[in-house]
Motif scaffolding. Structure first.
Motif, PDB file in Angstrom:
ATOM      1  N   SER A  49       0.835  -1.241   0.222  1.00  0.00           N
ATOM      2  CA  SER A  49      -0.145  -0.115   0.039  1.00  0.00           C
ATOM      3  C   SER A  49       0.963   1.200  -0.083  1.00  0.00           C
ATOM      4  CB  SER A  49      -0.980  -0.172   1.176  1.00  0.00           C
ATOM      5  OG  SER A  49      -0.284  -0.236   2.231  1.00  0.00           O
ATOM      6  N   ALA A  50       0.362   2.468  -0.314  1.00  0.00           N
ATOM      7  CA  ALA A  50       0.802   3.474  -0.371  1.00  0.00           C
ATOM      8  C   ALA A  50       1.476   4.186   1.016  1.00  0.00           C
ATOM      9  CB  ALA A  50       0.064   4.801  -1.176  1.00  0.00           C
ATOM     10  N   ARG A  51       2.654   3.733   1.311  1.00  0.00           N
ATOM     11  CA  ARG A  51       3.359   4.279   2.627  1.00  0.00           C
ATOM     12  C   ARG A  51       4.774   4.336   2.474  1.00  0.00           C
ATOM     13  NH1 ARG A  51       1.859  -0.919   6.583  1.00  0.00           N
ATOM     14  NH2 ARG A  51       3.200  -2.584   5.197  1.00  0.00           N
ATOM     15  N   PRO A  52       5.439   4.912   3.436  1.00  0.00           N
ATOM     16  CA  PRO A  52       7.019   5.067   3.359  1.00  0.00           C
ATOM     17  C   PRO A  52       7.593   3.620   3.516  1.00  0.00           C
ATOM     18  CG  PRO A  52       6.048   5.855   5.453  1.00  0.00           C
ATOM     19  CD  PRO A  52       5.042   5.587   4.413  1.00  0.00           C
ATOM     20  N   GLN A  53       7.125   2.707   4.039  1.00  0.00           N
ATOM     21  CA  GLN A  53       7.471   1.260   3.999  1.00  0.00           C
ATOM     22  C   GLN A  53       8.042   0.659   2.533  1.00  0.00           C
ATOM     23  OE1 GLN A  53       5.328   2.235   5.891  1.00  0.00           O
ATOM     24  NE2 GLN A  53       5.304   1.350   8.009  1.00  0.00           N
ATOM     25  N   LEU A  54       7.544   1.339   1.516  1.00  0.00           N
ATOM     26  CA  LEU A  54       7.888   0.864   0.156  1.00  0.00           C
ATOM     27  C   LEU A  54       9.333   1.245   0.017  1.00  0.00           C
ATOM     28  CD1 LEU A  54       4.710   2.172  -1.879  1.00  0.00           C
ATOM     29  CD2 LEU A  54       5.425  -0.295  -1.049  1.00  0.00           C
TER      30      LEU A  54
END
Length: 442
Positions: free
Chosen positions: A115-120
C-alpha cells in the motif's frame, strides 16, 4: 505492472492521507513541523517525523495529480523494487524466466504490504544496498560502492527512518566475512561500508536521536498496530512468508553468500519480532531461491519441474491481470468502505472532531480547516490515548467527559458510541454512510 495497478486502484492505508497533508505543510513552510498542527487533543505538543522526505514526495504528487498521482508514484516505487530484485537474481546466476517465475509466485503474499506508505522505500533501499554490498565483497570498484552505500543510506533515512536495518545488514556481513581467513580482506571493506552506512543514517534532521525515535515508534506501536506485533505461526500467510525467507537463508548459507546470508538472518529475526519485516525477508529471498531453482532445472531430468514452475507463475500472472483491470477505472480512490468522503464534507467549518483512529488522517487531508481528536500517528499520541479513544468509541466509560471539547463526532455507525449518541438529545445525526456517522452537538 498488474500488481501495481491492483494496489494503486484503492488507497486503504490511513497513514497515506496525513502523510500527504504533512508533505504539503512542509513544502508550504519550507521547514519540518516541530509540534502537532492537526489535533485538538494534543495540539502544540512536540512531534518527530520519521518519513519527512517521503511525505514531501507524496505531497508533491498530490499537488500535481491528486490522490491518483500519489498512488502512481507509490506504484513506481514498487516497480523499482521488482526491477532491483530481478537484477539481484541475475547477479546470483538465475535465468530470467526463473527469476520472473519466483517473483510472480511470491507476489500474492506481498500484495497486502504494497500500500501507499513509506515502507515501500525500505523495500527498494534494502535491495539496492545488497547489490552495493555484493560489489564491495567482490572487489568491483569497492570504494565507489562504499561511498554509494553512504549516499543510499542518507537518502533512505530521510525518506523513512527505518534505515538502521541497513546498518545491521552491513555490519553482520562484515562480521561473517572477518570470521574466515580467506575473506578478511572483503570483511575489512565491508567494515568501511558499515561505517559509511552508519554515517549516512546519521545524516538526518534529528541526528543521533534516530535511535531513540526508532525505539519509541516500536514501543508505541506494538500494542495497537498489528504489523508491529510478533509473528503469529497460526497465520498461513505469515508462515508462508517466513518459510520463503528460511528457504532463501538455507540456500544463501550453502552458497557461502555473506551478503544475502546476513540480510536474511537480520530480516528473519526482525520478522519474528515484528511482522512488518516479512515483506523485506521475502524480497531478499527471491533472488537466492531463483538462482537455486535455476541450478536444479539445468539438466534434462528437471525440465518437468521447470515447466510446472513456469506454468503456475503464468497462471498467477493471468489472475493478477484479471484482478487489476477493474482498478484502472478508479486509481487512487480512497476505500469507500473505510473512508466516508461524502460525510466528511458535511463537517461544520472549524469543528473539533472526535473521530476513530482509522478515519483521522483522511479527515485532516480532506478538511484541513478542522482539528481531529486522533489519527494513525500512534507514536505521537502514545498507546494510552489510542486505547482510551477505542474504549470511548465502543461506548464504554463516561461519554460526556470523553467528548468534552468536541463539537462533532465521526465514528462507525455500528459502534457503541454511535448508538449512545443516537439516543442522546444533545447530539444530532447530520449524515451517515457505511464508513462513518457524523453527529453534531445540538
Amino acid at each position: 505492472m498488474p500488481l501495481v495497478v491492483l494496489r494503486a486502484g484503492t488507497l486503504a492505508e490511513t497513514d497515506t492521507f496525513w502523510q500527504v497533508r504533512t508533505g504539503l505543510l512542509t513544502m508550504e513552510h519550507r521547514s519540518l513541523p516541530r509540534v502537532d498542527p492537526f489535533s485538538w487533543t494534543a495540539h502544540g505538543e512536540p512531534w518527530t517525523l520519521n518519513s519527512w522526505g517521503y511525505n514531501v514526495v507524496v505531497g508533491a504528487a498530490y499537488q500535481l495529480a491528486g490522490l491518483p498521482g500519489v498512488a502512481l508514484v507509490c506504484g513506481g516505487i514498487v516497480l523499482a523494487t521488482a526491477a532491483v530484485v530481478l537484477v539481484s537474481a541475475r547477479r546470483l546466476g538465475s535465468s530470467p524466466l526463473m527469476a520472473a517465475a519466483v517473483l510472480l509466485l511470491t507476489s500474492p503474499v506481498l500484495v497486502p504490504w504494497l500500500s501507499a506508505r513509506p515502507q515501500l522505500v525500505d523495500y527498494v533501499a534494502v535491495m539496492v544496498l545488497l547489490l552495493l554490498l555484493v560489489n564491495v565483497v567482490d572487489g568491483r570498484r569497492p570504494w565507489v560502492a562504499v561511498l554509494a552505500v553512504g549516499l543510499v543510506m542518507a537518502l533512505w533515512v530521510n525518506l523513512h527512518a527505518a534505515a538502521l536495518l541497513g546498518v545491521a545488514i552491513a555490519g553482520l556481513t562484515a562480521l561473517l566475512l572477518l570470521t574466515r581467513r580467506t575473506t578478511r580482506g572483503a570483511g575489512r571493506r565491508c567494515l568501511a561500508a558499515t561505517a559509511a552506512a552508519a554515517g549516512g543514517a546519521l545524516a538526518n534532521p534529528y541526528g543521533i536521536g534516530l535511535f531513540t525515535q526508532t525505539a519509541s515508534v516500536k514501543d508505541a506501536s506494538s500494542d495497537v498496530v498489528v504489523e508491529w506485533q510478533h509473528l503469529d505461526p497460526t497465520s498461513p500467510a505469515q508462515l508462508v512468508m517466513l518459510l520463503i525467507g528460511i528457504a532463501g537463508l538455507v540456500v544463501a548459507v550453502r552458497r557461502r553468500d555473506a551478503v544475502f546470508t546476513s540480510a536474511l538472518m537480520v530480516t528473519t529475526l526482525g520478522s519474528l519480532l515484528a511482522i512488518r519485516i516479512l515483506p523485506v525477508l521475502v524480497l531478499a529471498a527471491v533472488p537466492v531461491v531463483a538462482a537455486a531453482l535455476t541450478g536444479l532445472t539445468s539438466d534434462g531430468r528437471s525440465r518437468r519441474v521447470y515447466r510446472v514452475v513456469v506454468a503456475v507463475s503464468a497462471a498467477v500472472l493471468v489472475s493478477l491481470v484479471a484482478l487489476s483491470v477493474p482498478s484502472l477505472g478508479h486509481v487512487g480512490r480512497p476505500d469507500t468502505e473505510l473512508y466516508p468522503a461524502a460525510v466528511v464534507t458535511q463537517i461544520p467549518d472549524r469543528c473539533h472532531v472526535f473521530n476513530s483512529y482509522l478515519v483521522g488522517g483522511f479527515v485532516l487531508l480532506e478538511r484541513p480547516d478542522v482539528l481531529v481528536s486522533i489519527d494513525s500517528r500512534n507514536d505521537f499520541y502514545g498507546t494510552q490515548r489510542v486505547l482510551a479513544a477505542e474504549r470511548l468509541i465502543r461506548g464504554e466509560g463516561d461519554v460526556t467527559a470523553g467528548l468534552a471539547g468536541a463539537g462533532c463526532v465521526l465514528v462507525p455507525p455500528s459502534s457503541g458510541l454511535a448508538q449512545r449518541l443516537t439516543a442522546d438529545p444533545t447530539w444530532r445525526l447530520r449524515a451517515s454512510e457505511p464508513g462513518g456517522a457524523l453527529f453534531v452537538r445540538a
